[in-house]
Design a protein around this motif. Structure first.
Motif, PDB file in Angstrom:
ATOM      1  N   GLY A 416       0.776  -1.223   0.000  1.00  0.00           N
ATOM      2  CA  GLY A 416       0.000   0.000   0.000  1.00  0.00           C
ATOM      3  C   GLY A 416       0.802   1.263   0.000  1.00  0.00           C
ATOM      4  N   GLY A 417       2.093   1.179   0.130  1.00  0.00           N
ATOM      5  CA  GLY A 417       2.931   2.364   0.123  1.00  0.00           C
ATOM      6  C   GLY A 417       3.178   2.869  -1.295  1.00  0.00           C
ATOM      7  N   VAL A 418       3.408   4.165  -1.426  1.00  0.00           N
ATOM      8  CA  VAL A 418       3.658   4.772  -2.722  1.00  0.00           C
ATOM      9  C   VAL A 418       5.096   4.528  -3.131  1.00  0.00           C
ATOM     10  CG1 VAL A 418       3.720   6.933  -4.026  1.00  0.00           C
ATOM     11  CG2 VAL A 418       1.905   6.542  -2.354  1.00  0.00           C
ATOM     12  N   SER A 419       5.278   3.995  -4.361  1.00  0.00           N
ATOM     13  CA  SER A 419       6.624   3.774  -4.889  1.00  0.00           C
ATOM     14  C   SER A 419       7.021   4.855  -5.893  1.00  0.00           C
ATOM     15  CB  SER A 419       6.723   2.396  -5.553  1.00  0.00           C
ATOM     16  OG  SER A 419       5.837   2.330  -6.673  1.00  0.00           O
ATOM     17  N   HIS A 420       6.062   5.326  -6.680  1.00  0.00           N
ATOM     18  CA  HIS A 420       6.358   6.325  -7.699  1.00  0.00           C
ATOM     19  C   HIS A 420       5.136   7.225  -7.913  1.00  0.00           C
ATOM     20  CE1 HIS A 420       9.292   3.137  -8.662  1.00  0.00           C
ATOM     21  NE2 HIS A 420      10.066   4.127  -9.131  1.00  0.00           N
ATOM     22  N   TYR A 421       5.383   8.356  -8.537  1.00  0.00           N
ATOM     23  CA  TYR A 421       4.329   9.243  -9.022  1.00  0.00           C
ATOM     24  C   TYR A 421       4.531   9.451 -10.524  1.00  0.00           C
ATOM     25  CZ  TYR A 421       3.414  10.467  -4.140  1.00  0.00           C
ATOM     26  OH  TYR A 421       3.105  10.425  -2.809  1.00  0.00           O
ATOM     27  N   ILE A 422       3.428   9.434 -11.262  1.00  0.00           N
ATOM     28  CA  ILE A 422       3.477   9.686 -12.701  1.00  0.00           C
ATOM     29  C   ILE A 422       2.675  10.961 -12.980  1.00  0.00           C
ATOM     30  CG2 ILE A 422       2.869   8.858 -15.004  1.00  0.00           C
ATOM     31  CD1 ILE A 422       3.169   6.042 -13.994  1.00  0.00           C
ATOM     32  N   GLY A 423       3.336  11.917 -13.585  1.00  0.00           N
ATOM     33  CA  GLY A 423       2.671  13.165 -13.956  1.00  0.00           C
ATOM     34  C   GLY A 423       2.554  13.278 -15.471  1.00  0.00           C
ATOM     35  N   ILE A 424       1.370  13.547 -15.955  1.00  0.00           N
ATOM     36  CA  ILE A 424       1.106  13.733 -17.396  1.00  0.00           C
ATOM     37  C   ILE A 424       0.481  15.113 -17.569  1.00  0.00           C
ATOM     38  CG2 ILE A 424      -0.095  12.856 -19.431  1.00  0.00           C
ATOM     39  CD1 ILE A 424      -0.163  10.115 -18.097  1.00  0.00           C
ATOM     40  N   PHE A 425       1.047  15.929 -18.469  1.00  0.00           N
ATOM     41  CA  PHE A 425       0.543  17.296 -18.629  1.00  0.00           C
ATOM     42  C   PHE A 425       0.599  17.706 -20.094  1.00  0.00           C
ATOM     43  CE2 PHE A 425       5.065  17.607 -17.938  1.00  0.00           C
ATOM     44  CZ  PHE A 425       5.491  18.577 -18.844  1.00  0.00           C
ATOM     45  N   SER A 426      -0.215  18.698 -20.433  1.00  0.00           N
ATOM     46  CA  SER A 426      -0.226  19.268 -21.792  1.00  0.00           C
ATOM     47  C   SER A 426      -0.227  20.792 -21.687  1.00  0.00           C
ATOM     48  CB  SER A 426      -1.447  18.787 -22.581  1.00  0.00           C
ATOM     49  OG  SER A 426      -2.646  19.115 -21.899  1.00  0.00           O
ATOM     50  N   ASP A 427       0.468  21.422 -22.611  1.00  0.00           N
ATOM     51  CA  ASP A 427       0.558  22.885 -22.671  1.00  0.00           C
ATOM     52  C   ASP A 427      -0.735  23.434 -23.269  1.00  0.00           C
ATOM     53  OD1 ASP A 427       1.131  25.533 -23.055  1.00  0.00           O
ATOM     54  OD2 ASP A 427       3.109  25.207 -23.938  1.00  0.00           O
ATOM     55  N   ILE A 428      -1.463  24.261 -22.497  1.00  0.00           N
ATOM     56  CA  ILE A 428      -2.747  24.812 -22.977  1.00  0.00           C
ATOM     57  C   ILE A 428      -2.637  26.308 -23.253  1.00  0.00           C
ATOM     58  CG2 ILE A 428      -4.134  23.047 -21.842  1.00  0.00           C
ATOM     59  CD1 ILE A 428      -4.673  25.003 -19.579  1.00  0.00           C
ATOM     60  N   THR A 429      -1.420  26.740 -23.602  1.00  0.00           N
ATOM     61  CA  THR A 429      -1.216  28.173 -23.876  1.00  0.00           C
ATOM     62  C   THR A 429      -2.092  28.640 -25.029  1.00  0.00           C
ATOM     63  OG1 THR A 429       1.049  28.034 -23.084  1.00  0.00           O
ATOM     64  CG2 THR A 429       0.496  29.915 -24.480  1.00  0.00           C
ATOM     65  N   ASP A 430      -2.101  27.867 -26.133  1.00  0.00           N
ATOM     66  CA  ASP A 430      -2.877  28.279 -27.306  1.00  0.00           C
ATOM     67  C   ASP A 430      -4.354  28.393 -26.974  1.00  0.00           C
ATOM     68  OD1 ASP A 430      -0.579  28.332 -28.761  1.00  0.00           O
ATOM     69  OD2 ASP A 430      -0.851  26.343 -29.658  1.00  0.00           O
ATOM     70  N   ARG A 431      -4.857  27.435 -26.206  1.00  0.00           N
ATOM     71  CA  ARG A 431      -6.275  27.476 -25.842  1.00  0.00           C
ATOM     72  C   ARG A 431      -6.582  28.695 -24.981  1.00  0.00           C
ATOM     73  NH1 ARG A 431      -8.554  22.889 -22.048  1.00  0.00           N
ATOM     74  NH2 ARG A 431      -8.083  24.454 -20.462  1.00  0.00           N
TER      75      ARG A 431
END
Length: 880
Positions: A416-431
């Motif tokens: 149950g312990g956290v081993s990793h974090y995964i971050g996914i992001f997109s640049d929304i400057t144009d929007r």
């Protein structure tokens, strides 16, 4: 020891050749394994991810296309570049996804193909509607650009009669108002007003008529095209392109899932076959080399490891492709949030390479826009739910701050312990930039950048609330540039636009930072001054603005000086809401223009009172005929030589129930503007003929009656038929009726005028040109008019004074008329000196207060009875 199967062994014949049998079995197993491996490896290529991204782009481009169409339809975007680009990309992308990926199953390919065909059909329909939208928008914008400018130019040139000019302005304002709200219930009214204006245009001279008709044509285009364009826009936005694209995506996702399931099945089969092959090898080895049992077990273990490594390699290859080729930035951290891996998209977006970012925390990207409480809440959500997503502002390696949409997922271990974090992001400057541009265009004028009408209403509402809260005042200044249309039409719209931008800067320089300068449209500006201690402060600002405007403006090769007129309305004294303040400031501005321009006026209540009175009077006039409130008064015309009554003129009066007896100057302009002058004029003609018949039936010796014809009657009625019918109805000889026409009326349509006058003269009706010398006819045309008499305008008669040389114009008119074989009647004769002067110079008839004021039919009948022997009125003159 493994027992042989009871079933027949197809390889029994090969028992004597164990090596050959083993080789064939190995070959078959290898082929089977290769085929299974190929089937299990179908989803490792970039094609599935690329195809999925293309489908997601369809949704984004469709949304951008709808946004561009909506912005263009509302006038927020003047060109079609965005629409054309989005439509082209949308069509090309729809064509590119038409090739169904080969890794899908047959049923999924058929379903996806059907969905794509439906999508392309809707895309084709949308392309056709967008093409119609651009054509309709271009036509409508052309008329919208021409219509108000042409209207203002036509009105300011002053070539139209006042009534027509005012009607034209009203129609133009109503048509442009229809453009703003496009209420279907007003469309019929607008068409009716245009039709009325078209009828009025027929009375104008050719040059003016052509311009008004052209103006009406553009107005009709606006009324016709605006609903069509709104319908096309709604149809474009209603097309289910987004839903169809979603259906395609869902079909592809389902097919992709099915393909994934199949690949998984093949991997399982691959594993099973590999195990079977390993088992068979073990059995073969046991049979062939019982002494090599340990080696066979080692071989079996080795084969299992190979298959496991192959499966692992396949999965890692798939994950690596997803991680490497994803368009979204990805970062993997350990449990302490230290970055251990990033993908190429992360580097493209942030500017940090894996070498620069490895081992550091994502805090290096923080922009400072979110406070510590934001991050505490984010980590609390991660700890509670294991996932967080939202909008956040980060900083690139270059220092640039940008917005992104971020999703963080916590990866847990067995305990149950956290081993990793995964971050996914997109640049929304144009929007974000697109949203900001749309918001700005929705609230600001495209030419000057000033607040538009919508934002002005909000600012004015805030100023009123602030003034009410602080017990202060607020002011609205309505600025209109003087003679701007002349500059625009003479030097071109580019110079005019440059002038408007310079005026904007000067207005901004003359007001406070808390004040609002907005552009109403055209050359009209509104300045909102909140929180004023004294109303006169608004006058100070107005003086500063007017002074700033008078400074010369350098525009290309031209140096121009422009002035303005400003109307001021104060809250709360001049209005309690934005619309009333704007309306009263507008009225004050027009008063400033009327007072000579280049000045300002504070609003006063009487500015609207006069206009309201005129409106009520026009409304009451509509029922005056039905209520029998109109009256005919008669004024005698006498022989200049002996003073005998030789005729009379029928003059219209209105017996108003509240205001009493009204002269024509009080209500005839309203009748002409509303079109009521036509039925009223017909009533006057018929009533004059009826009265003549009544005098004849009473045994009196009547005199000819002169009736004035209006320009609208002469232009829109069949005057010849009307006169003939009225004379026949009352059994009158034609010479008993005299028709008076003005020079302006006769000059509107020369060919028609000459033909009509000829028909009336042939009938025997007497014709006279009224107010001669005040119009603009030439002697060349005067000779073509088949008339009997000229009437000298009263302004020329008033010039006649004892002991002066005035009266030369009257003398010239008399001589001119006699040379053309016409008789002359002088109007407005009020003194004996005027009578003797006109008689001495040969004037034929006289009319004026000296011989009698206009009086009802009964009183004039008594005059006729008393004057049975036509006693000379010169004797009456000596008695005055």
């Amino acid at each position: 020891m493994i027992q042989p199967l009871p079933a027949p062994n197809p390889f029994a014949g090969l028992a004597r050749w164990p090596l050959l049998r083993a080789a064939l079995l190995m070959l078959a197993a290898t082929l089977l394994l290769g085929w299974l491996f190929r089937q299990a490896d179908t989803l490792t290529s970039p094609e599935p991810q690329h195809y999925g991204r293309e489908l997601r782009r369809l949704l984004n481009i469709d949304a951008e296309l709808d946004t561009a169409v909506l912005a263009s339809g509302e006038g927020l975007q003047r060109d079609f570049d965005g629409i054309t680009t989005s439509m082209r990309e949308f069509t090309e992308l729809g064509a590119s996804v038409a090739t169904v990926p080969a890794f899908l199953g047959e049923a999924d390919r058929r379903r996806l193909g059907a969905e794509i065909a439906a999508l392309r059909a809707v895309v084709a329909e949308k392309a056709e509607l967008v093409d119609r939208f651009k054509r309709e928008t271009s036509v409508l914008r052309n008329s919208l650009a021409y219509f108000p400018a042409a209207t203002d130019r036509l009105i300011e040139e002053g070539m139209l009669p006042p009534a027509v000019s005012r009607q034209t302005g009203i129609v133009a304002r109503n048509v442009m108002g229809f453009v703003l709200d496009a209420q279907p219930m007003r469309a019929a009214e607008m068409w009716e007003r245009l039709d009325q204006l078209a009828i009025v245009a027929l009375t104008l001279p050719p040059a003016q008529r052509e311009r008004v008709v052209n103006l009406i044509a553009h107005g009709r285009i606006i009324l016709d095209r605006k609903p069509v364009l709104d319908t096309i826009t709604r149809d474009i936005l209603a097309l289910p392109t987004g839903a169809r694209a979603e259906s395609v995506i869902h079909a592809y996702v389902d097919g992709y899932q099915h393909a994934t399931d199949r690949a998984h099945t093949y991997r399982v089969l691959l594993f099973v076959v590999a195990l079977g092959l390993a088992g068979y090898l073990m059995i073969a080895i046991l049979r062939l080399q019982r002494t090599s049992l340990a080696l066979a077990g080692a071989n079996e273990h080795l084969e299992e490891r190979i298959q496991t490594l192959r499966l692992t390699e396949s999965e890692l290859h798939l994950y690596a492709n997803v991680f490497t080729n994803a368009s979204e930035g990805m970062a993997i951290t350990d449990a302490q949030a230290r970055i251990v891996a990033v993908n190429p998209a992360f580097t493209d977006i942030t500017g940090y390479s894996i070498e620069e970012i490895h081992g550091r925390t994502p805090a290096v990207l923080a922009s400072g826009r979110q406070d510590a409480a934001f991050y505490r809440e984010m980590w609390a959500t991660l700890g509670k739910r294991g996932q967080w997503q939202g909008e956040i502002w980060n900083r690139r390696r270059s220092g640039e701050i940008y917005p992104e949409w971020l999703s963080i997922t916590a990866i847990t271990e067995g305990d149950g312990g956290v081993s990793h974090y995964i971050g996914i992001f997109s640049d929304i400057t144009d929007r974000k930039e697109s949203e900001a541009r749309i918001r700005h265009l929705a609230h600001h004028d495209a030419l000057t950048g000033l607040p538009n009408r919508l934002l002005l209403q909000d600012r004015l509402g805030q100023a009123i609330l602030k003034a009410r809260r602080n017990s202060t005042q607020a002011a609205v200044l309505f600025l209109d540039l003087d003679r701007f249309k002349t500059i625009n039409d003479t030097l071109g719209h580019e110079i005019g636009d440059g002038l408007l931008r310079q005026v904007t800067q000067r207005c901004l320089g003359a007001v406070r930072e808390t004040d609002t300068v907005a552009r109403q449209g055209g050359d009209e500006f509104v300045i909102v001054l909140p929180d004023l201690e004294h109303g006169q402060d608004a006058g100070t600002i107005a003086r500063k603005i007017l002074a700033a405007l008078t400074e010369p403006c350098r525009l290309g090769p031209h140096e121009l000086t422009v002035t303005g007129s400003i109307g001021i309305a104060l809250y709360p004294g001049d209005g309690a809401d934005p619309s009333m303040l704007l309306r009263n400031a507008d009225a004050a501005m027009y008063r400033a223009k009327a007072d000579g321009r280049n000045g300002f006026q504070f609003y006063a209540a009487d500015m609207n009172t006069h206009s309201l009175g005129e409106l009520l009077l026009e409304h009451q006039l509509r029922g005056a005929l039905d209520r029998n409130e109109l009256r005919l008064y008669f004024q005698p015309k006498v022989n200049a030589a002996d003073g005998c009554i030789e005729g009379c003129e029928a003059l219209l009066r209105w017996q108003h129930p509240d205001l009493g007896l009204l002269a024509p100057g009080r209500f005839v302009p309203a009748a002409e503007e509303s079109g009521l002058i036509v039925p009223i004029g017909e009533w006057v003609l018929r009533e004059a003929c009826r009265q003549l018949r009544a005098w004849i039936d009473a045994g009196l010796a009547p005199v000819p009656v002169a009736v004035n014809l209006s320009g609208q009657q002469f232009a829109h009625q069949d005057i010849v038929a009307l006169v003939r019918e009225a004379l026949a109805e009352h059994r009158l000889p034609a010479p008993m009726l005299e028709l008076e026409l003005t020079e302006t009326m006769l000059m509107r349509d020369l060919e028609r005028t000459i033909a009509t006058l000829a028909e009336l003269r042939a009938m025997g009706v007497t014709l006279a040109i009224d107010d001669f010398g005040t119009g603009y006819s030439s002697l060349a045309y005067l000779r073509q008019f088949d008339v009997n008499a000229l009437k000298i305008d009263r302004s020329f008669v008033h010039d006649i004074r004892p002991g002066s040389s005035d009266g030369k114009i009257a003398t010239a008119v008399i001589a001119l008329a006699h040379n053309l074989g016409l008789t002359v009647t002088a109007e407005g004769v009020e003194t004996a000196a005027q009578q003797h002067f006109l008689a001495r110079h040969g004037c034929d008839q006289l009319q004026g207060f000296l011989f009698g004021q206009p009086e009802p039919a009964e009183a004039f009948a008594q005059r006729l009875a008393d004057d049975d022997r036509r006693a000379p009125h010169v004797r009456l003159v000596s008695a005055h």
